[in-house]
Design an enzyme around this catalytic site. Structure first.
Site, PDB file in Angstrom:
ATOM      1  CE1 TYR A  24      -1.762  -0.300   7.462  1.00 10.55           C
ATOM      2  CE2 TYR A  24      -0.663   1.784   7.031  1.00 10.55           C
ATOM      3  CZ  TYR A  24      -0.638   0.402   7.072  1.00 10.55           C
ATOM      4  OH  TYR A  24       0.496  -0.266   6.724  1.00 10.55           O
TER       5      TYR A  24
ATOM      6  CE  LYS B 286       0.716   1.922   3.334  1.00 10.54           C
ATOM      7  NZ  LYS B 286       1.989   2.469   3.885  1.00 10.54           N
TER       8      LYS B 286
END
Ligand code: NAD
Length: 418
Positions: free
Chosen positions: A273, A188
């Site tokens: 996140y 990510k």
């Protein structure tokens, strides 16, 4: 462990639910359940002090019946779970980029996986590569530079690559890995733009390889429990989420502070996140958001964002109030308010020591290696030829939200997402 005798097995409810409940289609249910649960990534632990009673046959006929049942049930289990027997070889993976995460988290996590083994390395630094190759016993012929990476197509020991490079390089190496016929697990944020995410998904589809994004929290037991509490409405429907993740970033010269390499600052690195959590807790995509940005160190954060606060509204009416930053340590939490109670994770997004509690008390869940769980899950997806639950579509969905957050900051007003 191949079987937990039924009389002595103590199963976690979530594990039973994950495999569709107690099996009724084989005669060796205990064996069937043990295999199914381990296939889902749960670990079965042996307790040497457990005591239990089980049936003892009282006649030869009863013994023969019991033995026949067991032998026939074992054959049924072997047939039912034949996919695992066929693919016992762990999936080989190439680590692409040997920086901090690869060396300190992924390589050690690989030693804890059941379905993966490190078979190749890709790096721009010859000394780092040879040190890791020696430590993990990788032959020189399975070590590649960024320039000769495409030769990995000829390496049959590599089933998938794990891309651990600066964000701006994710799209290029995903495309090259796909062309080489290798499945891709990519860190990510998936890429630096929605456009790149779309190209990555299309490239992998064209090549017939799988693409997953390394969203480790989706496999972590406290996050899994938080999702269950939200989706099963254990405390009623979720109404409000407050989530934040940030840290004080060091060295001003690193790639994370360069827009061309990182794509953005705290939001791209750790705010993602929070975006993820709000999306997987609600199970919805935000329809509206408003964001503001602040910089206390304009020189250090000349190119990228330092602190961002944003509010997202979801179709069900849930509001998520979120923040991320690169200037203070200690903010790492996710609080969820529902109609009849609340639950929270704090710390929520760390590599280790995730803790959770609800309005009824602490969540008593094991600490796990998130990286080992995500690696094993992707290896299983490859073997079973099914898409990962953290596929490229998840990375794309987060990137749409991130682009909308930047757009809202730029315009100074709310943005509607379609
Ligand atoms: P890092 O700086 O420690 O390592 C980056 C690697 O890329 C190094 O090996 C470096 O040599 C190489 N590299 C190649 N070209 C480069 C260039 N032009 N500039 C700088 N480095 C270059 O970074 P990291 O912390 O290992 O992060 C790698 C990726 O992993 C990032 O996408 C990051 O977002 C992600 N990450 C994910 C988690 C997680 O919990 N999932 C945690 C940390 C990092």
């Amino acid at each position: 462990m191949t079987v937990v005798p039924g009389a002595v097995g103590a199963w976690r409810r979530a594990a039973l639910d994950a495999v569709g409940g107690y099996p009724e289609d084989t005669l060796a249910e205990d064996q069937d359940l043990t295999i199914a649960i381990q296939t889902q990534g749960y670990r079965v632990q042996f307790d040497p002090s457990a005591v239990a009673w089980t049936e003892a046959p009282e006649s030869f006929r009863a013994l023969a019946k019991q033995r026949f049942r067991w032998a026939f049930g074992t054959l049924q289990c072997l047939w039912k779970h034949r996919a695992i027997l066929r693919t016992r070889r762990p999936s080989g993976l190439a680590l692409v980029g040997l920086g901090s995460l690869s060396q300190n988290q992924i390589a050690p996590a690989l030693l804890k996986t059941k379905q993966c083994r490190l078979t190749a390395l890709v790096s721009g630094s010859a000394p780092t590569m040879s040190a890791l190759a020696a430590r993990y016993k990788i032959s020189a012929s399975s070590c590649y530079t960024y320039d000769d990476f495409d030769r990995i197509a000829e390496n049959p020991d590599v089933d998938f690559v794990f891309i651990e490079l600066p964000n701006s390089m994710h799209a290029e190496f995903t495309a090259r890995a796909a062309r080489a016929g290798k499945h891709v697990l990519c860190e990510k944020p998936m890429a630096n733009s929605v456009k790149e995410c779309r190209a990555m998904i299309a490239g992998c589809e064209r090549a017939g390889v799988q693409l997953a994004i390394a969203y480790r929290c989706q496999f972590e037991p406290h996050h899994v429990e938080a999702m269950r509490l939200a989706h099963e409405r254990v405390f009623g429907a979720v109404k409000f989420i407050e989530a934040s993740f940030g840290f004080r970033i060091g060295d001003a010269g690193q790639w994370r502070l360069k827009k061309s390499l990182a794509g953005g600052g705290a939001l791209m690195d750790v705010g993602i996140y929070v975006v993820q959590a709000a999306r997987y807790l609600t199970g919805e995509e935000p329809e509206w958001l408003f964001a503001t940005e602040a910089k206390t160190d304009r020189a250090k954060f000349k190119e990228v964002d330092e602190t961002i606060c944003w509010t997202m509204k979801f179709p069900s009416g849930v509001i998520a109030n979120c923040s991320t930053n690169y200037v203070v340590n200690g903010i790492d939490r996710c609080w969820v308010g529902a109609e009849r109670g609340w639950f929270e994770l704090n710390p929520a997004f760390n590599y280790t020591r995730i803790e959770g509690r609800t309005c009824e008390g602490p969540m008593r869940l094991p600490q796990t290696d998130h990286f080992a769980l995500e690696l094993d899950d992707f290896a299983r997806c490859i073997v079973e030829k099914r898409p990962s639950r953290v596929s490229g579509a998840e990375g794309l969905a987060d990137m749409k939200v991130i682009e909308a957050i930047y757009k809202s900051i730029e315009r100074g007003k709310p943005v509607t997402l379609r």
